[in-house]
Scaffold this active site. Structure first.
Site, PDB file in Angstrom:
ATOM      1  N   HIS A 253       0.831  -1.204   0.000  1.00 22.06           N
ATOM      2  CA  HIS A 253       0.000   0.000   0.000  1.00 22.06           C
ATOM      3  C   HIS A 253       0.866   1.254   0.000  1.00 22.06           C
ATOM      4  O   HIS A 253       0.832   2.053  -0.921  1.00 22.06           O
ATOM      5  CB  HIS A 253      -0.954   0.008   1.186  1.00 22.06           C
ATOM      6  CG  HIS A 253      -2.032   1.024   1.044  1.00 22.06           C
ATOM      7  ND1 HIS A 253      -1.798   2.366   1.226  1.00 22.06           N
ATOM      8  CD2 HIS A 253      -3.330   0.916   0.705  1.00 22.06           C
ATOM      9  CE1 HIS A 253      -2.915   3.027   1.004  1.00 22.06           C
ATOM     10  NE2 HIS A 253      -3.870   2.171   0.682  1.00 22.06           N
TER      11      HIS A 253
ATOM     12  N   GLU B  17       1.231   3.962  -2.987  1.00 22.22           N
ATOM     13  CA  GLU B  17       1.305   5.363  -2.559  1.00 22.22           C
ATOM     14  C   GLU B  17       2.644   5.791  -1.965  1.00 22.22           C
ATOM     15  O   GLU B  17       2.839   6.969  -1.690  1.00 22.22           O
ATOM     16  CB  GLU B  17       0.194   5.640  -1.524  1.00 22.22           C
ATOM     17  CG  GLU B  17      -1.200   5.572  -2.132  1.00 22.22           C
ATOM     18  CD  GLU B  17      -2.313   5.697  -1.077  1.00 22.22           C
ATOM     19  OE1 GLU B  17      -2.039   6.197   0.024  1.00 22.22           O
ATOM     20  OE2 GLU B  17      -3.432   5.277  -1.387  1.00 22.22           O
TER      21      GLU B  17
ATOM     22  N   HIS C 139      -7.793  -2.087  -4.060  1.00 19.75           N
ATOM     23  CA  HIS C 139      -6.471  -1.828  -4.644  1.00 19.75           C
ATOM     24  C   HIS C 139      -6.037  -2.956  -5.577  1.00 19.75           C
ATOM     25  O   HIS C 139      -5.516  -2.706  -6.656  1.00 19.75           O
ATOM     26  CB  HIS C 139      -5.424  -1.636  -3.550  1.00 19.75           C
ATOM     27  CG  HIS C 139      -5.517  -0.311  -2.856  1.00 19.75           C
ATOM     28  ND1 HIS C 139      -5.342   0.877  -3.521  1.00 19.75           N
ATOM     29  CD2 HIS C 139      -5.782   0.010  -1.572  1.00 19.75           C
ATOM     30  CE1 HIS C 139      -5.496   1.882  -2.655  1.00 19.75           C
ATOM     31  NE2 HIS C 139      -5.765   1.381  -1.476  1.00 19.75           N
TER      32      HIS C 139
END
Ligand code: CO
Length: 297
Positions: free
Chosen positions: A175, A206, A238
């Protein structure tokens, strides 16, 4: 015979006492509970992973009451609108207290100690302060990947899961966070993973280690075939959109456009026994009681 009788009598007496004392002790032992704290998901297919995790914890902590908390407020609101609400941290703790639980183990199901984990820890502490004396002890289990041992065990679980992959490179989407929080944990995990298997390539959605760096790594590694998987507990939004989705900005589309052969694996980490056992170990290792002053060294 006369001498033997008192001995037999004593023997029976002690057996009878043992039989009555033991259940009484069990009743007196403080009731224990587990609060499983995940980010949360609205993807129905991903929910089965949560069920598997709950089963594992129930088997590992027999007699403990198990409750869930989703740390994402956005997810909780969406689920509430859909008529299948799941509470947050304070709801979960209140539910355990209502069942008479006195010793709580909150287990983070986050992958690394980033922003979400920090907020979980804060929510638990605030709840403990607001309800003094409600629990005898509250422990907080650390997220999946922190120590070298965690990363080694996780890599072993992933290698075991992907044996069939042959000569493919395994690309994991973590993530990550735009503020850079947990960037270095990610770098550490990546280093240990690549030590175990050089087919592991990793980047974040990210974080600082982004898709462009992944592309560079794959090119310099002379990779042609790639299997994509999310380094996340469940294959949720995601995994389905940013990683494997059909939109042209997904990793799958961009890698295809760059000439790679792509396969996407929509499995969450939580589906693997070896991953669940790390969370269980962390729950068992958590010995710092948050209702007390920190232990003096
Ligand atoms: Co996200």
């Amino acid at each position: 015979m006369k001498r033997l009788f008192p001995r037999i009598f004593l023997l029976f007496l002690s057996i009878a006492l043992a039989a009555t004392v033991r259940p009484a002790e069990a009743v007196d032992a403080p009731k224990e509970g587990i609060l499983l704290a995940a980010f949360g998901t609205t993807v129905p297919e991903a929910m089965s992973v949560y069920t598997d995790i709950e089963q594992t914890f129930k088997a590992e902590f027999p007699g403990s009451s198990v409750e869930w908390a989703y740390t994402s407020q956005i997810i909780r609101r969406k689920l509430e609108k859909q008529g299948r609400p799941v509470g947050g941290v304070s709801d979960g703790l209140a539910a355990l207290a209502a069942r008479g639980v006195k010793v709580v183990r909150v287990q983070s199901l986050h992958i690394m100690a980033g922003e979400e984990f920090a907020e979980l820890a804060r929510a638990v502490l605030i709840d403990v302060q607001k309800n003094p004396g409600r629990f005898n002890a509250v422990y907080l289990g650390r997220p999946l990947l922190e120590s070298r041992q965690d990363a080694l065990e996780a890599a072993a679980a992933l290698v075991g899961d992907t044996k069939k992959a042959g000569g493919e490179a395994l690309v994991f989407m973590g993530h990550g966070q735009s503020q850079g929080r947990a960037d270095l944990v990610f770098e550490g995990v990546r280093a240990v993973f690549r030590e175990i298997d050089p087919r592991f390539f990793m980047a974040t959605a990210e974080g600082a280690r982004n898709f462009d760096r992944l592309l560079r790594d794959l090119k310099s590694g002379k990779v042609r075939r790639v299997r994509l998987q999310a380094l996340m507990l469940v294959a949720g939004e995601h995994a389905r959109n940013d990683l494997a989705g059909d939109e042209k900005d997904s990793w799958a589309s961009r890698l295809k456009a760059a000439g790679f052969q792509i396969k996407a694996d929509l499995h969450g980490l939580g589906e693997m026994d070896g991953i669940r056992s790390i969370f269980v170990r962390h729950a068992k290792e958590s010995g710092d009681d948050l209702t007390k002053e920190p232990k003096k060294q």
